[in-house]
Write a protein that holds these residues in place. Sequence first.
Motif, PDB file in Angstrom:
ATOM      1  N   GLU A 307       0.826  -1.194   0.000  1.00  0.00           N
ATOM      2  CA  GLU A 307       0.000   0.000   0.000  1.00  0.00           C
ATOM      3  C   GLU A 307       0.869   1.256   0.000  1.00  0.00           C
ATOM      4  O   GLU A 307       1.763   1.402   0.840  1.00  0.00           O
ATOM      5  CB  GLU A 307      -0.898   0.028   1.245  1.00  0.00           C
ATOM      6  CG  GLU A 307      -1.744  -1.216   1.425  1.00  0.00           C
ATOM      7  CD  GLU A 307      -2.352  -1.337   2.802  1.00  0.00           C
ATOM      8  OE1 GLU A 307      -3.139  -2.276   3.019  1.00  0.00           O
ATOM      9  OE2 GLU A 307      -2.024  -0.503   3.683  1.00  0.00           O
ATOM     10  N   SER A 308       0.597   2.165  -0.912  1.00  0.00           N
ATOM     11  CA  SER A 308       1.189   3.500  -0.880  1.00  0.00           C
ATOM     12  C   SER A 308       0.050   4.500  -1.049  1.00  0.00           C
ATOM     13  O   SER A 308      -0.554   4.578  -2.119  1.00  0.00           O
ATOM     14  CB  SER A 308       2.227   3.683  -1.986  1.00  0.00           C
ATOM     15  OG  SER A 308       2.763   4.997  -1.932  1.00  0.00           O
ATOM     16  N   VAL A 309      -0.239   5.257   0.016  1.00  0.00           N
ATOM     17  CA  VAL A 309      -1.411   6.143  -0.013  1.00  0.00           C
ATOM     18  C   VAL A 309      -1.107   7.565   0.461  1.00  0.00           C
ATOM     19  O   VAL A 309      -2.000   8.402   0.475  1.00  0.00           O
ATOM     20  CB  VAL A 309      -2.550   5.550   0.845  1.00  0.00           C
ATOM     21  CG1 VAL A 309      -3.034   4.236   0.265  1.00  0.00           C
ATOM     22  CG2 VAL A 309      -2.125   5.383   2.301  1.00  0.00           C
ATOM     23  N   ASP A 310       0.145   7.854   0.817  1.00  0.00           N
ATOM     24  CA  ASP A 310       0.496   9.177   1.335  1.00  0.00           C
ATOM     25  C   ASP A 310       1.544   9.894   0.491  1.00  0.00           C
ATOM     26  O   ASP A 310       2.125  10.884   0.937  1.00  0.00           O
ATOM     27  CB  ASP A 310       1.007   9.059   2.778  1.00  0.00           C
ATOM     28  CG  ASP A 310      -0.046   8.512   3.722  1.00  0.00           C
ATOM     29  OD1 ASP A 310      -1.225   8.881   3.576  1.00  0.00           O
ATOM     30  OD2 ASP A 310       0.311   7.701   4.601  1.00  0.00           O
ATOM     31  N   GLY A 337      -3.180   4.805  -3.457  1.00  0.00           N
ATOM     32  CA  GLY A 337      -4.282   5.687  -3.127  1.00  0.00           C
ATOM     33  C   GLY A 337      -3.819   7.111  -2.875  1.00  0.00           C
ATOM     34  O   GLY A 337      -2.655   7.471  -3.079  1.00  0.00           O
ATOM     35  N   ALA A 338      -4.755   7.928  -2.379  1.00  0.00           N
ATOM     36  CA  ALA A 338      -4.466   9.350  -2.159  1.00  0.00           C
ATOM     37  C   ALA A 338      -5.034   9.804  -0.815  1.00  0.00           C
ATOM     38  O   ALA A 338      -5.696  10.828  -0.726  1.00  0.00           O
ATOM     39  CB  ALA A 338      -5.038  10.185  -3.303  1.00  0.00           C
ATOM     40  N   ARG A 339      -4.768   9.026   0.235  1.00  0.00           N
ATOM     41  CA  ARG A 339      -5.139   9.492   1.566  1.00  0.00           C
ATOM     42  C   ARG A 339      -4.403  10.782   1.889  1.00  0.00           C
ATOM     43  O   ARG A 339      -4.941  11.713   2.462  1.00  0.00           O
ATOM     44  CB  ARG A 339      -4.822   8.424   2.610  1.00  0.00           C
ATOM     45  CG  ARG A 339      -5.197   8.839   4.017  1.00  0.00           C
ATOM     46  CD  ARG A 339      -4.848   7.793   5.045  1.00  0.00           C
ATOM     47  NE  ARG A 339      -3.414   7.604   5.211  1.00  0.00           N
ATOM     48  CZ  ARG A 339      -2.855   6.966   6.244  1.00  0.00           C
ATOM     49  NH1 ARG A 339      -3.645   6.450   7.183  1.00  0.00           N
ATOM     50  NH2 ARG A 339      -1.556   6.822   6.338  1.00  0.00           N
ATOM     51  N   LYS A 410      -9.400   8.379  -0.819  1.00  0.00           N
ATOM     52  CA  LYS A 410      -8.799   8.903   0.404  1.00  0.00           C
ATOM     53  C   LYS A 410      -9.059   8.040   1.633  1.00  0.00           C
ATOM     54  O   LYS A 410      -8.742   8.429   2.755  1.00  0.00           O
ATOM     55  CB  LYS A 410      -9.311  10.331   0.651  1.00  0.00           C
ATOM     56  CG  LYS A 410      -8.879  11.302  -0.439  1.00  0.00           C
ATOM     57  CD  LYS A 410      -9.256  12.730  -0.086  1.00  0.00           C
ATOM     58  CE  LYS A 410      -8.740  13.689  -1.133  1.00  0.00           C
ATOM     59  NZ  LYS A 410      -7.259  13.699  -1.226  1.00  0.00           N
ATOM     60  N   VAL A 411      -9.607   6.861   1.426  1.00  0.00           N
ATOM     61  CA  VAL A 411      -9.975   5.991   2.538  1.00  0.00           C
ATOM     62  C   VAL A 411      -8.779   5.139   2.972  1.00  0.00           C
ATOM     63  O   VAL A 411      -7.943   4.746   2.155  1.00  0.00           O
ATOM     64  CB  VAL A 411     -11.169   5.101   2.122  1.00  0.00           C
ATOM     65  CG1 VAL A 411     -11.466   4.049   3.179  1.00  0.00           C
ATOM     66  CG2 VAL A 411     -12.399   5.974   1.878  1.00  0.00           C
ATOM     67  N   TYR A 412      -8.713   4.861   4.273  1.00  0.00           N
ATOM     68  CA  TYR A 412      -7.683   3.943   4.784  1.00  0.00           C
ATOM     69  C   TYR A 412      -7.752   2.636   4.008  1.00  0.00           C
ATOM     70  O   TYR A 412      -8.826   2.050   3.845  1.00  0.00           O
ATOM     71  CB  TYR A 412      -7.923   3.690   6.272  1.00  0.00           C
ATOM     72  CG  TYR A 412      -6.852   2.849   6.928  1.00  0.00           C
ATOM     73  CD1 TYR A 412      -5.801   3.441   7.607  1.00  0.00           C
ATOM     74  CD2 TYR A 412      -6.902   1.458   6.873  1.00  0.00           C
ATOM     75  CE1 TYR A 412      -4.825   2.673   8.227  1.00  0.00           C
ATOM     76  CE2 TYR A 412      -5.926   0.685   7.476  1.00  0.00           C
ATOM     77  CZ  TYR A 412      -4.889   1.293   8.147  1.00  0.00           C
ATOM     78  OH  TYR A 412      -3.924   0.519   8.734  1.00  0.00           O
TER      79      TYR A 412
END
Length: 462
Positions: A307-310, A337-339, A410-412
Amino acid sequence: MKNLILTFLALSCWVNIINAKIYNIKEYGAKGDGTTIDSPAINKAIEEASKNGGGSIYFPAGKYACYSIRLQSHITLYLESGAEIIAAFPNEKEGYDIAEANPNINYQDFGHSHWKNSLIWGIGLEDITICGSGLINGKGLTREESRLPGVGNKAISLKLCKNIIVKDISMLHCGHFAILATGVNNLTIDNLKVDTNRDGFDIDCCRNVRISNCSVNSPWDDAIVLKASYALGIFQDTENITISNCYVSGFDKGTMLNGTYERNEPQAPDHGYVTGRIKLGTESSGGFKNITIANCIFERCRGLALESVDGGHLEDIVINNITMRDIVNAPIFLRLGARMRSPQGTPVGTMKRILISNINVFNADSQYSCIISGIPNAYIEDVTLSNIHIYFKGGYSSNDATRNPPEQEKVYPEPWMFGTIPASGFYVRHARNITFNHVKFHFATPDERPLYVTDDAEIIKK
């Protein structure tokens, strides 16, 4: 007698300490009776050794109730067989060291942002070994009340250290983290048995790490997880990491170490089924580069998650020879993602150049199948999956095949964020150059969804 102890320590820890001085904590006032708080005596021994250039802190058999143990450079903590460091419960008069201030606390969880509120901690140190056949029992550590002064929430916590070895010990009920390593360079974790209530190993913003031959049972959180948070106030990658010959699981707390492997607690605090997996992310302000995961076993836990979201760049990952049994959600989950829990203006990250091969999965939940999902204008790229056999439970209908999972940018990231998946095998969205080579599916009961469903994706099947 002293020479015998020296020789035994050297053989047990695989370090050359023949000429090192031994500091027996009982000679500094430790009682080992399970009631007396022995951390002042232990810290006195460590300080004495540090003044003399280093040495080995010897824990003979006994139960040592402790608050914070403060490491120093050039120190070995050796736990004799029968030695148990017990995290004591704090009270109105005494407890663990206070969590230090961190101006970057908004970019990651509280537990990732502090180090001193721990049973054993070190900051800015080098050449430390923690070893032996004893036990670290973190029963007095917590996660829920960890913001209160005097409360401890980690067993071993290291920040900006180098040349660290943790070897052979066992760990039980260790609070938020059994081991938190942040900004550590040259870290070896070998032959540990960890049975804990939250995360096992959190390796955050570290370089040159070797995790091998470990068994980690963590039903309520991840077993072995790589992070790249903003806790140090800089964007720093976690890179050059190997995880090999490890066993991860989600059996009831404490039942791996006692050998009963019980299955009475199905749920983790996030209301999903038991966790216990190997994961890259969620904290991902920095990136993940040059990572190898090989020869590992997952049992009664969630599946492999990348996971890469930040904003971090997750690149050059090789995963090989993995067997999984009784997997409670997606066996393979790749999420870009785009958290964006990073400083304002950080762009969305990337995920590319990933090889996943020789994977066998038995008795996996079918609701989420396997997922590879980027977001619009941010694609997962260049992923090859080969020689994979997945035995799903099956049981979903053709109506489920009509579902259109929400983007949830933007969700966990967890597989259930998308709801029931329209594919029985792999759902691939916002992805390019995804190659499937000798990927086979089996179903215990029929599943009427198609094996592959794609959306804005380019896949190659061989």
